[in-house]
Design a protein around this motif. Structure first.
Motif, PDB file in Angstrom:
ATOM      1  N   ASN A 190       0.805  -1.216   0.000  1.00  0.00           N
ATOM      2  CA  ASN A 190       0.000   0.000   0.000  1.00  0.00           C
ATOM      3  C   ASN A 190       0.846   1.277   0.000  1.00  0.00           C
ATOM      4  O   ASN A 190       0.332   2.356  -0.290  1.00  0.00           O
ATOM      5  N   SER A 191       2.130   1.157   0.329  1.00  0.00           N
ATOM      6  CA  SER A 191       2.982   2.349   0.261  1.00  0.00           C
ATOM      7  C   SER A 191       3.140   2.791  -1.190  1.00  0.00           C
ATOM      8  O   SER A 191       3.391   3.957  -1.481  1.00  0.00           O
ATOM      9  N   ARG A 192       2.983   1.839  -2.102  1.00  0.00           N
ATOM     10  CA  ARG A 192       3.018   2.161  -3.536  1.00  0.00           C
ATOM     11  C   ARG A 192       1.853   3.089  -3.893  1.00  0.00           C
ATOM     12  O   ARG A 192       2.014   4.072  -4.620  1.00  0.00           O
ATOM     13  N   LEU A 193       0.689   2.778  -3.359  1.00  0.00           N
ATOM     14  CA  LEU A 193      -0.489   3.617  -3.593  1.00  0.00           C
ATOM     15  C   LEU A 193      -0.271   5.022  -3.040  1.00  0.00           C
ATOM     16  O   LEU A 193      -0.589   6.023  -3.692  1.00  0.00           O
ATOM     17  N   VAL A 194       0.311   5.091  -1.861  1.00  0.00           N
ATOM     18  CA  VAL A 194       0.587   6.398  -1.258  1.00  0.00           C
ATOM     19  C   VAL A 194       1.589   7.179  -2.109  1.00  0.00           C
ATOM     20  O   VAL A 194       1.421   8.376  -2.355  1.00  0.00           O
ATOM     21  N   GLY A 195       2.615   6.490  -2.583  1.00  0.00           N
ATOM     22  CA  GLY A 195       3.622   7.148  -3.413  1.00  0.00           C
ATOM     23  C   GLY A 195       3.026   7.735  -4.673  1.00  0.00           C
ATOM     24  O   GLY A 195       3.320   8.877  -5.054  1.00  0.00           O
ATOM     25  N   LEU A 196       2.173   6.963  -5.317  1.00  0.00           N
ATOM     26  CA  LEU A 196       1.557   7.452  -6.551  1.00  0.00           C
ATOM     27  C   LEU A 196       0.603   8.611  -6.271  1.00  0.00           C
ATOM     28  O   LEU A 196       0.511   9.556  -7.065  1.00  0.00           O
ATOM     29  N   ALA A 197      -0.072   8.568  -5.123  1.00  0.00           N
ATOM     30  CA  ALA A 197      -0.988   9.656  -4.761  1.00  0.00           C
ATOM     31  C   ALA A 197      -0.212  10.951  -4.501  1.00  0.00           C
ATOM     32  O   ALA A 197      -0.609  12.025  -4.975  1.00  0.00           O
ATOM     33  N   ILE A 198       0.890  10.847  -3.753  1.00  0.00           N
ATOM     34  CA  ILE A 198       1.645  12.072  -3.439  1.00  0.00           C
ATOM     35  C   ILE A 198       2.329  12.597  -4.695  1.00  0.00           C
ATOM     36  O   ILE A 198       2.458  13.808  -4.879  1.00  0.00           O
ATOM     37  N   ARG A 199       2.728  11.701  -5.577  1.00  0.00           N
ATOM     38  CA  ARG A 199       3.328  12.172  -6.840  1.00  0.00           C
ATOM     39  C   ARG A 199       2.300  12.973  -7.631  1.00  0.00           C
ATOM     40  O   ARG A 199       2.589  14.049  -8.157  1.00  0.00           O
ATOM     41  N   GLY A 200       1.082  12.454  -7.703  1.00  0.00           N
ATOM     42  CA  GLY A 200       0.019  13.158  -8.429  1.00  0.00           C
ATOM     43  C   GLY A 200      -0.277  14.508  -7.814  1.00  0.00           C
ATOM     44  O   GLY A 200      -0.449  15.509  -8.523  1.00  0.00           O
TER      45      GLY A 200
ATOM     46  N   CYS B  91       1.762  16.360  -5.953  1.00  0.00           N
ATOM     47  CA  CYS B  91       2.907  17.268  -6.130  1.00  0.00           C
ATOM     48  C   CYS B  91       2.951  17.852  -7.540  1.00  0.00           C
ATOM     49  O   CYS B  91       3.449  18.969  -7.741  1.00  0.00           O
ATOM     50  N   GLN B  92       2.437  17.102  -8.498  1.00  0.00           N
ATOM     51  CA  GLN B  92       2.445  17.599  -9.868  1.00  0.00           C
ATOM     52  C   GLN B  92       1.483  18.767 -10.057  1.00  0.00           C
ATOM     53  O   GLN B  92       1.539  19.472 -11.061  1.00  0.00           O
ATOM     54  N   LEU B  93       0.588  18.970  -9.074  1.00  0.00           N
ATOM     55  CA  LEU B  93      -0.320  20.113  -9.109  1.00  0.00           C
ATOM     56  C   LEU B  93       0.270  21.317  -8.366  1.00  0.00           C
ATOM     57  O   LEU B  93      -0.302  22.398  -8.371  1.00  0.00           O
ATOM     58  N   LEU B  94       1.408  21.099  -7.701  1.00  0.00           N
ATOM     59  CA  LEU B  94       2.029  22.149  -6.888  1.00  0.00           C
ATOM     60  C   LEU B  94       3.224  22.746  -7.634  1.00  0.00           C
ATOM     61  O   LEU B  94       3.729  22.143  -8.587  1.00  0.00           O
ATOM     62  N   PRO B  95       3.694  23.906  -7.170  1.00  0.00           N
ATOM     63  CA  PRO B  95       4.851  24.530  -7.843  1.00  0.00           C
ATOM     64  C   PRO B  95       6.163  23.853  -7.476  1.00  0.00           C
ATOM     65  O   PRO B  95       7.085  24.486  -6.961  1.00  0.00           O
ATOM     66  N   PHE B  96       6.239  22.561  -7.685  1.00  0.00           N
ATOM     67  CA  PHE B  96       7.453  21.792  -7.458  1.00  0.00           C
ATOM     68  C   PHE B  96       8.079  21.445  -8.801  1.00  0.00           C
ATOM     69  O   PHE B  96       7.358  21.132  -9.765  1.00  0.00           O
ATOM     70  N   ASP B  97       9.408  21.445  -8.831  1.00  0.00           N
ATOM     71  CA  ASP B  97      10.046  20.915 -10.031  1.00  0.00           C
ATOM     72  C   ASP B  97      10.125  19.394  -9.906  1.00  0.00           C
ATOM     73  O   ASP B  97       9.695  18.804  -8.899  1.00  0.00           O
ATOM     74  N   THR B  98      10.646  18.750 -10.924  1.00  0.00           N
ATOM     75  CA  THR B  98      10.662  17.285 -10.947  1.00  0.00           C
ATOM     76  C   THR B  98      11.426  16.708  -9.766  1.00  0.00           C
ATOM     77  O   THR B  98      10.981  15.747  -9.125  1.00  0.00           O
ATOM     78  N   GLU B  99      12.561  17.314  -9.451  1.00  0.00           N
ATOM     79  CA  GLU B  99      13.376  16.802  -8.350  1.00  0.00           C
ATOM     80  C   GLU B  99      12.652  16.931  -7.015  1.00  0.00           C
ATOM     81  O   GLU B  99      12.710  16.029  -6.177  1.00  0.00           O
ATOM     82  N   GLN B 100      11.940  18.040  -6.813  1.00  0.00           N
ATOM     83  CA  GLN B 100      11.192  18.216  -5.564  1.00  0.00           C
ATOM     84  C   GLN B 100      10.043  17.208  -5.467  1.00  0.00           C
ATOM     85  O   GLN B 100       9.768  16.670  -4.399  1.00  0.00           O
ATOM     86  N   THR B 101       9.384  16.965  -6.603  1.00  0.00           N
ATOM     87  CA  THR B 101       8.299  15.983  -6.613  1.00  0.00           C
ATOM     88  C   THR B 101       8.833  14.590  -6.297  1.00  0.00           C
ATOM     89  O   THR B 101       8.279  13.868  -5.463  1.00  0.00           O
TER      90      THR B 101
ATOM     91  N   THR C 163       2.032  10.677  15.546  1.00  0.00           N
ATOM     92  CA  THR C 163       1.894  11.546  14.372  1.00  0.00           C
ATOM     93  C   THR C 163       3.267  11.980  13.879  1.00  0.00           C
ATOM     94  O   THR C 163       4.028  12.611  14.622  1.00  0.00           O
ATOM     95  N   LEU C 164       3.549  11.637  12.653  1.00  0.00           N
ATOM     96  CA  LEU C 164       4.778  12.101  11.999  1.00  0.00           C
ATOM     97  C   LEU C 164       4.376  13.224  11.056  1.00  0.00           C
ATOM     98  O   LEU C 164       3.474  13.043  10.222  1.00  0.00           O
ATOM     99  N   VAL C 165       5.001  14.365  11.208  1.00  0.00           N
ATOM    100  CA  VAL C 165       4.631  15.538  10.410  1.00  0.00           C
ATOM    101  C   VAL C 165       5.788  15.914   9.488  1.00  0.00           C
ATOM    102  O   VAL C 165       6.902  16.173   9.953  1.00  0.00           O
ATOM    103  N   LEU C 166       5.502  15.939   8.209  1.00  0.00           N
ATOM    104  CA  LEU C 166       6.501  16.296   7.196  1.00  0.00           C
ATOM    105  C   LEU C 166       6.058  17.591   6.539  1.00  0.00           C
ATOM    106  O   LEU C 166       4.903  17.705   6.117  1.00  0.00           O
ATOM    107  N   ARG C 167       6.963  18.562   6.473  1.00  0.00           N
ATOM    108  CA  ARG C 167       6.597  19.840   5.857  1.00  0.00           C
ATOM    109  C   ARG C 167       7.587  20.194   4.749  1.00  0.00           C
ATOM    110  O   ARG C 167       8.800  19.983   4.883  1.00  0.00           O
ATOM    111  N   LYS C 168       7.034  20.752   3.715  1.00  0.00           N
ATOM    112  CA  LYS C 168       7.863  21.165   2.594  1.00  0.00           C
ATOM    113  C   LYS C 168       7.350  22.498   2.053  1.00  0.00           C
ATOM    114  O   LYS C 168       6.141  22.642   1.793  1.00  0.00           O
ATOM    115  N   ARG C 169       8.263  23.435   1.891  1.00  0.00           N
ATOM    116  CA  ARG C 169       7.878  24.741   1.363  1.00  0.00           C
ATOM    117  C   ARG C 169       7.475  24.638  -0.096  1.00  0.00           C
ATOM    118  O   ARG C 169       8.048  23.861  -0.859  1.00  0.00           O
ATOM    119  N   LEU C 170       6.500  25.445  -0.454  1.00  0.00           N
ATOM    120  CA  LEU C 170       6.039  25.436  -1.837  1.00  0.00           C
ATOM    121  C   LEU C 170       6.888  26.332  -2.727  1.00  0.00           C
ATOM    122  O   LEU C 170       6.837  26.224  -3.946  1.00  0.00           O
TER     123      LEU C 170
END
Lengths: 144, 108
Positions: free
Chosen positions: A16-26, A28-38, A134-141
């Motif tokens: 199921n981590s594969r499903l999560v990975g694909l969801a977060i990739r999708g 991130c592609q809507l956010l102002p991230f470049d490929t490396e950040q995604t 709770t693990l909290v991960l933050r990334k600037r846009l």
């Protein structure tokens, strides 16, 4: 400021981590991230989910793991919730080398998740209150 | 999951997986270790050209293979790109593995 949140709940199985990975990739592609950040965000989240499944839940299926993906004007925040074994106090602050410089082959896969999180996220926090971890991960846009 | 063919003495292994992650890494490790046992002492090229993602468990498979082959082993990686290349770079393992753009370059 508006915050948008998507919640994803999975069973504690590594496939199921594969499903999560694909969801977060999708996402991130809507956010102002470049490929490396995604790619880095996807890797960090997958590492965090894998670690939760294997360490908090001992790689046993049948446990719930929830993720909130929240986006505001400045940040992407991912909160990962579990009710398994909590991370030992101080573990997050431990000085974890990405790679032992004297002997690269002594690299330890089990310890790598935290080093990868530090490389791929701007901030990592962890809380354990009343049996809920709770693990909290933050990334600037802001584009780097 | 893997396909093999020979170029002279060199064994070329192509991994037919888009994601080298924790859900397949244990099985991939067994397949590769079995392969090494069957083809001891042959130079090995591992073609990762189909892979679009690799987490630390996938990287762990590569490192275990390197350890299995030992100091006398000859392991080259090809087709490492995108997110897979980033995992190698983030963990500094890009300094450990000889990498080539494609199989022809690795064979040259």
């Amino acid at each position: 400021m508006s915050t948008k949140t998507i919640t994803l709940t999975i069973d504690s199985q590594l496939e199921n981590s594969r499903l999560v990975g694909l969801a977060i990739r999708g996402l991130c592609q809507l956010l102002p991230f470049d490929t490396e950040q995604t790619e880095g965000t996807e890797l960090g989240v997958v590492e965090a989910v894998n670690h939760t499944i294997t360490q908090a839940y001992g790689n046993e299926a049948g446990n719930e793991l929830s993720l909130d993906f929240s986006v505001d004007d400045d940040h992407l925040e991912i909160q990962i919730y579990d009710t398994g074994k909590a991370l030992e106090p101080g573990r997050l602050e431990a000085d974890t080398e990405l790679l032992p410089t004297e002997d690269p082959m002594s690299w330890n896969e089990a310890d790598s998740w935290l080093a990868i999180l530090r490389q791929t996220m701007d901030r990592v926090d962890y809380y354990s209150v009343g049996g809920l971890n709770t693990l909290v991960l933050r990334k600037r846009l802001v584009a780097s | 999951m893997i396909e093999t063919h020979s170029h002279g003495d060199t064994l070329v292994v192509r991994i037919h997986e888009k994601r080298l992650d924790a859900s397949i890494s244990p099985a991939l490790k067994v397949e590769l270790w079995d392969l090494v046992a069957q083809h001891a002492n042959r130079p090995l090229i591992l073609d990762l050209g189909e892979a679009e993602f690799m987490d630390s468990s996938g990287l762990g498979v590569m490192i275990s293979l390197l350890k299995l082959l030992g100091a006398e082993g000859d392991l080259k990686l090809t087709g490492v790109q995108g997110a897979v290349a980033q995992t190698f770079k983030l963990t500094r393992m890009d300094r450990v593995f000889p990498m080539y753009p494609d199989v022809d370059a690795a064979l040259a």
